[in-house]
Design an enzyme around this catalytic site. Sequence first.
Site, PDB file in Angstrom:
ATOM      1  N   LYS A   9       0.838  -1.207   0.000  1.00 32.57           N
ATOM      2  CA  LYS A   9       0.000   0.000   0.000  1.00 32.57           C
ATOM      3  C   LYS A   9       0.876   1.261   0.000  1.00 32.57           C
ATOM      4  O   LYS A   9       2.099   1.180   0.219  1.00 32.57           O
ATOM      5  CB  LYS A   9      -0.930  -0.044   1.214  1.00 32.57           C
ATOM      6  N   TYR A  49     -12.380  -2.210  -3.688  1.00 34.47           N
ATOM      7  CA  TYR A  49     -12.896  -2.254  -2.318  1.00 34.47           C
ATOM      8  C   TYR A  49     -14.428  -2.227  -2.271  1.00 34.47           C
ATOM      9  O   TYR A  49     -15.006  -1.833  -1.261  1.00 34.47           O
ATOM     10  CB  TYR A  49     -12.314  -1.093  -1.517  1.00 34.47           C
ATOM     11  N   ARG A  85      -1.715 -14.740   3.502  1.00 38.16           N
ATOM     12  CA  ARG A  85      -2.515 -14.085   4.550  1.00 38.16           C
ATOM     13  C   ARG A  85      -1.872 -14.297   5.919  1.00 38.16           C
ATOM     14  O   ARG A  85      -1.830 -13.397   6.745  1.00 38.16           O
ATOM     15  CB  ARG A  85      -3.948 -14.641   4.560  1.00 38.16           C
ATOM     16  N   ARG A 102       2.499  -7.210   8.917  1.00 41.16           N
ATOM     17  CA  ARG A 102       1.819  -6.128   9.636  1.00 41.16           C
ATOM     18  C   ARG A 102       2.279  -6.049  11.084  1.00 41.16           C
ATOM     19  O   ARG A 102       2.342  -4.962  11.667  1.00 41.16           O
ATOM     20  CB  ARG A 102       0.306  -6.317   9.557  1.00 41.16           C
ATOM     21  N   ASN A 112      -1.923  -0.243   6.953  1.00 42.52           N
ATOM     22  CA  ASN A 112      -1.450  -1.568   7.388  1.00 42.52           C
ATOM     23  C   ASN A 112      -0.564  -2.245   6.330  1.00 42.52           C
ATOM     24  O   ASN A 112      -0.489  -3.452   6.235  1.00 42.52           O
ATOM     25  CB  ASN A 112      -2.625  -2.450   7.811  1.00 42.52           C
ATOM     26  N   HIS A 115      -1.973  -5.394   1.217  1.00 41.51           N
ATOM     27  CA  HIS A 115      -3.275  -6.025   0.979  1.00 41.51           C
ATOM     28  C   HIS A 115      -3.024  -7.373   0.321  1.00 41.51           C
ATOM     29  O   HIS A 115      -2.126  -7.507  -0.504  1.00 41.51           O
ATOM     30  CB  HIS A 115      -4.139  -5.166   0.039  1.00 41.51           C
ATOM     31  N   GLU A 126      -9.364  -9.828  -8.242  1.00 40.37           N
ATOM     32  CA  GLU A 126      -8.392  -8.741  -8.038  1.00 40.37           C
ATOM     33  C   GLU A 126      -7.257  -8.806  -9.066  1.00 40.37           C
ATOM     34  O   GLU A 126      -6.812  -7.771  -9.564  1.00 40.37           O
ATOM     35  CB  GLU A 126      -7.870  -8.793  -6.598  1.00 40.37           C
TER      36      GLU A 126
END
Length: 143
Positions: A9, A49, A85, A102, A112, A115, A126
Site C-alpha cells: 500500500k 474495495y 494471509r 503487519r 497496514n 493487501h 483482483e
Amino acid sequence: MEKTFLMVKPDGVQRSLIGDITARFEQKGFKLAGAKLMAIPESLAEEHYGEHKEKPFFGELVDFITSGPVFAMVWEGEGVIATARQMMGATKPSEAAPGTIRGDFGVTVGKNVIHGSDSPESAEREIGLFFNKEEIVDYQKDN
Ligand code: CMP
C-alpha cells in the site's frame, strides 16, 4: 497453480518496504508472476474495495489507497492465498503477531502496509482488475 494478488500500500511504498516485503515471499519459495508500481485511479479503488462500500471508513480507504503509488503483485504457489494471509498477519497491526508483515511494520488499521486476496474468488477478481493477461508471466522456477 494457485495465484494471489498482493499489494504494497502507499504507506509501504513511502517507507521503502517494497524490498523487505517481496523478499519474504521470495524466501518462502513462492514465484513472482507479475509486478508493477502504479497509481490507482479512483474508479479502480472503488471497484477493488466494493465490498466495503457501505462501511463508514470507505471514503477514507479510497482516499488512502489513491494517495500515492502502490506496488501490485501476482504471486504463485501451492496454498499461496492462505499462506500469504498468514505471512501478512491480522488486519489490525496491533493484533498482528510479531514476525508477520503487519506485526513487524504496520501502524494503524488503515495504514497496514499490505493487501492480500482473502479467497480464490477474490484472487481471481483482483488479479483481473489490476493486471492484463500479458502482464502475468509464465516461466519455470526451480527453488
Ligand atoms: P485490506 O486488507 O486492504 O482490506 C480492506 C481494508 O480496509 C483493510 O485492509 C484495512 O486497511 C481497511 N480498514 C479496515 N477497517 C478500517 C477502519 N476502521 N478504518 C480505516 N480502514 C479500515
